[in-house]
Design a protein around this motif. Structure first.
Motif, PDB file in Angstrom:
ATOM      1  N   GLY A  85      17.119 -69.340   9.372  1.00 31.00           N
ATOM      2  CA  GLY A  85      17.501 -67.981  10.025  1.00 31.00           C
ATOM      3  C   GLY A  85      18.091 -67.045   8.947  1.00 31.00           C
ATOM      4  O   GLY A  85      18.627 -66.062   9.382  1.00 31.00           O
ATOM      5  N   TRP A  86      17.428 -67.165   7.702  1.00 26.12           N
ATOM      6  CA  TRP A  86      17.863 -66.110   6.933  1.00 26.12           C
ATOM      7  C   TRP A  86      17.091 -64.998   6.766  1.00 26.12           C
ATOM      8  O   TRP A  86      16.044 -65.127   7.093  1.00 26.12           O
ATOM      9  CB  TRP A  86      17.895 -66.892   5.408  1.00 26.12           C
ATOM     10  CG  TRP A  86      18.901 -68.032   5.000  1.00 26.12           C
ATOM     11  CD1 TRP A  86      19.830 -68.366   5.667  1.00 26.12           C
ATOM     12  CD2 TRP A  86      18.491 -68.939   4.125  1.00 26.12           C
ATOM     13  NE1 TRP A  86      20.369 -69.110   5.246  1.00 26.12           N
ATOM     14  CE2 TRP A  86      19.563 -69.966   4.349  1.00 26.12           C
ATOM     15  CE3 TRP A  86      17.592 -69.278   3.213  1.00 26.12           C
ATOM     16  CZ2 TRP A  86      19.894 -71.220   3.444  1.00 26.12           C
ATOM     17  CZ3 TRP A  86      17.757 -70.630   2.519  1.00 26.12           C
ATOM     18  CH2 TRP A  86      18.648 -71.216   2.761  1.00 26.12           C
ATOM     19  N   THR A  87      17.695 -63.854   6.697  1.00 28.08           N
ATOM     20  CA  THR A  87      16.865 -62.354   6.400  1.00 28.08           C
ATOM     21  C   THR A  87      16.652 -62.360   4.849  1.00 28.08           C
ATOM     22  O   THR A  87      17.690 -62.314   4.260  1.00 28.08           O
ATOM     23  CB  THR A  87      17.772 -61.579   6.824  1.00 28.08           C
ATOM     24  OG1 THR A  87      17.889 -61.422   8.200  1.00 28.08           O
ATOM     25  CG2 THR A  87      16.841 -60.043   6.808  1.00 28.08           C
ATOM     26  N   PRO A  88      15.330 -62.118   4.589  1.00 23.68           N
ATOM     27  CA  PRO A  88      14.998 -62.045   3.011  1.00 23.68           C
ATOM     28  C   PRO A  88      15.702 -60.606   2.699  1.00 23.68           C
ATOM     29  O   PRO A  88      15.753 -59.658   3.439  1.00 23.68           O
ATOM     30  CB  PRO A  88      13.517 -61.721   2.669  1.00 23.68           C
ATOM     31  CG  PRO A  88      12.873 -61.522   4.550  1.00 23.68           C
ATOM     32  CD  PRO A  88      14.001 -62.208   5.216  1.00 23.68           C
ATOM     33  N   ALA A  89      16.168 -60.736   1.636  1.00 19.55           N
ATOM     34  CA  ALA A  89      16.929 -59.381   1.154  1.00 19.55           C
ATOM     35  C   ALA A  89      16.913 -59.266  -0.445  1.00 19.55           C
ATOM     36  O   ALA A  89      17.930 -58.916  -1.087  1.00 19.55           O
ATOM     37  CB  ALA A  89      18.545 -59.448   1.487  1.00 19.55           C
ATOM     38  N   TRP A  90      15.458 -58.999  -0.890  1.00 19.41           N
ATOM     39  CA  TRP A  90      15.365 -59.143  -2.354  1.00 19.41           C
ATOM     40  C   TRP A  90      15.974 -57.794  -3.063  1.00 19.41           C
ATOM     41  O   TRP A  90      15.538 -56.946  -2.636  1.00 19.41           O
ATOM     42  CB  TRP A  90      13.767 -59.310  -2.596  1.00 19.41           C
ATOM     43  CG  TRP A  90      13.492 -59.154  -4.128  1.00 19.41           C
ATOM     44  CD1 TRP A  90      13.035 -58.148  -4.695  1.00 19.41           C
ATOM     45  CD2 TRP A  90      13.763 -60.214  -5.115  1.00 19.41           C
ATOM     46  NE1 TRP A  90      12.713 -58.439  -6.319  1.00 19.41           N
ATOM     47  CE2 TRP A  90      13.086 -59.868  -6.514  1.00 19.41           C
ATOM     48  CE3 TRP A  90      14.016 -61.591  -4.944  1.00 19.41           C
ATOM     49  CZ2 TRP A  90      13.209 -60.657  -7.497  1.00 19.41           C
ATOM     50  CZ3 TRP A  90      14.179 -62.530  -6.077  1.00 19.41           C
ATOM     51  CH2 TRP A  90      13.797 -61.933  -7.314  1.00 19.41           C
ATOM     52  N   LEU A  91      16.549 -58.139  -4.231  1.00 18.00           N
ATOM     53  CA  LEU A  91      17.204 -57.006  -4.974  1.00 18.00           C
ATOM     54  C   LEU A  91      17.565 -57.709  -6.155  1.00 18.00           C
ATOM     55  O   LEU A  91      18.130 -58.492  -6.457  1.00 18.00           O
ATOM     56  CB  LEU A  91      18.297 -56.318  -4.267  1.00 18.00           C
ATOM     57  CG  LEU A  91      18.817 -55.042  -4.742  1.00 18.00           C
ATOM     58  CD1 LEU A  91      18.193 -53.891  -4.486  1.00 18.00           C
ATOM     59  CD2 LEU A  91      20.262 -54.715  -4.556  1.00 18.00           C
ATOM     60  N   PRO A 144      23.624 -60.777 -13.602  1.00 17.68           N
ATOM     61  CA  PRO A 144      23.024 -60.650 -12.247  1.00 17.68           C
ATOM     62  C   PRO A 144      21.472 -60.663 -12.282  1.00 17.68           C
ATOM     63  O   PRO A 144      20.988 -60.237 -13.064  1.00 17.68           O
ATOM     64  CB  PRO A 144      23.495 -59.421 -11.861  1.00 17.68           C
ATOM     65  CG  PRO A 144      23.724 -58.597 -13.022  1.00 17.68           C
ATOM     66  CD  PRO A 144      24.331 -59.400 -14.231  1.00 17.68           C
ATOM     67  N   ILE A 145      20.697 -61.724 -11.505  1.00 15.37           N
ATOM     68  CA  ILE A 145      19.497 -61.819 -11.442  1.00 15.37           C
ATOM     69  C   ILE A 145      18.927 -61.331 -10.168  1.00 15.37           C
ATOM     70  O   ILE A 145      18.014 -60.374 -10.287  1.00 15.37           O
ATOM     71  CB  ILE A 145      19.046 -63.254 -11.510  1.00 15.37           C
ATOM     72  CG1 ILE A 145      19.764 -64.136 -12.744  1.00 15.37           C
ATOM     73  CG2 ILE A 145      17.616 -63.579 -11.424  1.00 15.37           C
ATOM     74  CD1 ILE A 145      19.129 -63.222 -14.105  1.00 15.37           C
ATOM     75  N   ALA A 146      19.140 -61.820  -9.041  1.00 10.36           N
ATOM     76  CA  ALA A 146      18.797 -61.308  -7.716  1.00 10.36           C
ATOM     77  C   ALA A 146      19.545 -61.569  -6.605  1.00 10.36           C
ATOM     78  O   ALA A 146      20.236 -62.940  -6.403  1.00 10.36           O
ATOM     79  CB  ALA A 146      17.287 -61.762  -7.538  1.00 10.36           C
ATOM     80  N   ARG A 147      19.500 -60.764  -5.552  1.00  6.07           N
ATOM     81  CA  ARG A 147      19.901 -61.211  -4.253  1.00  6.07           C
ATOM     82  C   ARG A 147      19.008 -61.641  -3.450  1.00  6.07           C
ATOM     83  O   ARG A 147      17.643 -61.161  -3.459  1.00  6.07           O
ATOM     84  CB  ARG A 147      20.420 -59.674  -3.472  1.00  6.07           C
ATOM     85  CG  ARG A 147      21.067 -60.063  -2.175  1.00  6.07           C
ATOM     86  CD  ARG A 147      21.544 -58.685  -1.406  1.00  6.07           C
ATOM     87  NE  ARG A 147      20.366 -57.952  -0.983  1.00  6.07           N
ATOM     88  CZ  ARG A 147      20.244 -56.737  -0.729  1.00  6.07           C
ATOM     89  NH1 ARG A 147      21.443 -56.008  -0.500  1.00  6.07           N
ATOM     90  NH2 ARG A 147      19.308 -56.160  -0.609  1.00  6.07           N
ATOM     91  N   LEU A 148      19.057 -62.627  -2.781  1.00  4.18           N
ATOM     92  CA  LEU A 148      17.945 -63.476  -2.001  1.00  4.18           C
ATOM     93  C   LEU A 148      17.850 -63.366  -0.399  1.00  4.18           C
ATOM     94  O   LEU A 148      17.109 -63.079   0.033  1.00  4.18           O
ATOM     95  CB  LEU A 148      18.119 -64.904  -2.280  1.00  4.18           C
ATOM     96  CG  LEU A 148      18.091 -65.465  -3.623  1.00  4.18           C
ATOM     97  CD1 LEU A 148      18.432 -66.981  -3.755  1.00  4.18           C
ATOM     98  CD2 LEU A 148      16.683 -65.056  -4.374  1.00  4.18           C
TER      99      LEU A 148
END
Length: 321
Positions: A289-295, A116-120
């Motif tokens: 229309g994406w919402t940023p969701a960095w994790l 796992p690297i990141a949720r975008l």
């Protein structure tokens, strides 16, 4: 400069050229992006937008793409697992749809084999009708569903996708056996869009960004979103507003190859983080229309594990597994 000093300097320079560069610099050379879906869908769009952002941010010298659709991403996942072991420059786009596909399809590969690297991003699904549909609202579709479940063709992504789960949840909420819904799965967003535009399905579902241009042009009529409240700037009622207690979100992220080191993983996280801070990525968020969701890192891995358990419980409740 003395000859021996010059030779030592030359040797040191050669060592740098031969691999003494920091891992992050090595990883920036040539990124290979696995897109486990056919062209035209959300994973394809996300991966190519990320690739452009990596290039524009100077985080990668080049990005190549490999589309491998089918089985809710499991075919691409299998190729990634078997063909990218230990590769610090390999990335694979994935998301909630892949979890659903693994739960329903039980493929021989799973996400525990990759890194796992990141949720975008995150976004919600929208249900749409073809422009020439005899139905004008979700209420009319539900009335037909109650009358004859098999006559309503639900079009969307692979079995186990968020739109498939949402359709099953909706059926259950309105008193229809989810096992009786007529769900038509497509290998990619492009195929699903063509089926909806051609009137080959009764109703279609996907992330709002995939349908936005067709909604704007009047070629698709939106009749419900799967969010808790209306999407910002989008005049479409939620399913909850319409008396159907269904809420389900979608999200997308990236994984690295199996067997990479902790240092290589850290470098990949840094590359992706640099990309999502770029102007190119900001443009992609706005356009789609994406919402940023960095994790990132272990936090993202733990999120995926929790999502898998939650999604499986939802699918069991909806009668899908």
């Amino acid at each position: 400069m003395r000859r021996d000093t010059f030779l030592k300097s030359l040797a040191a320079f050669a060592a740098v050229g031969a691999g003494a560069l920091p891992v992050s610099a090595q990883a920036a050379s040539a990124i290979k992006m696995m897109l486990p879906a056919n062209p035209g869908g959300g994973w394809d769009t996300t991966g190519r937008a990320l690739g452009k952002a990596l290039l524009d941010a100077g985080a990668a010298a080049s990005v190549t793409y490999d589309n491998k659709g089918g089985a809710a991403g499991a075919i691409g996942l299998a190729q990634f697992v078997n063909g990218s072991k230990g590769d610090p420059n390999a990335l694979m786009v994935m998301g909630a749809v892949m979890l659903g596909g693994i739960i329903t399809g039980k493929p021989p590969v799973n996400l525990s084999q990759v890194t796992p690297i990141a949720r975008l991003t995150s976004e919600y699904n929208v249900f749409v009708l073809p422009a020439n549909s005899p139905f004008k609202s979700m209420a009319e579709v539900i009335a037909q569903l109650k009358k004859d479940p098999g006559s309503v063709k639900w079009g969307g992504g692979s079995r186990g996708s968020t739109e498939h789960i949402a359709a099953a949840m909706l059926a259950r909420e309105v008193g229809v056996d989810p096992a009786k819904i007529n769900y038509v799965a497509f290998r990619g967003g492009g195929e699903a869009i063509a089926a909806i535009l051609g009137g080959n399905v009764t109703i279609g579902g996907s992330g709002y960004s995939e349908f936005a241009e067709y909604i704007a042009s009047g070629k698709m009529k939106p009749v419900g979103v799967t969010s808790n409240q209306r999407l910002k700037g989008v005049d479409v009622p939620t399913l909850k507003e319409q008396g159907v207690n269904v809420e389900i979100g979608n999200w997308r992220g990236v994984y690295g190859a199996p067997g990479i080191s902790a240092e290589q993983r850290k470098a990949l996280v840094a590359l992706v983080e640099k990309a999502v801070k770029s102007a190119a990525w900001a443009d992609a968020l706005q356009k789609n229309g994406w919402t940023p969701a960095w994790l990132a890192g272990d936090d993202f891995g733990n999120f995926v594990d929790n999502e898998f358990a939650s999604l499986r419980a939802t699918m069991v409740k909806a009668g899908m597994v």
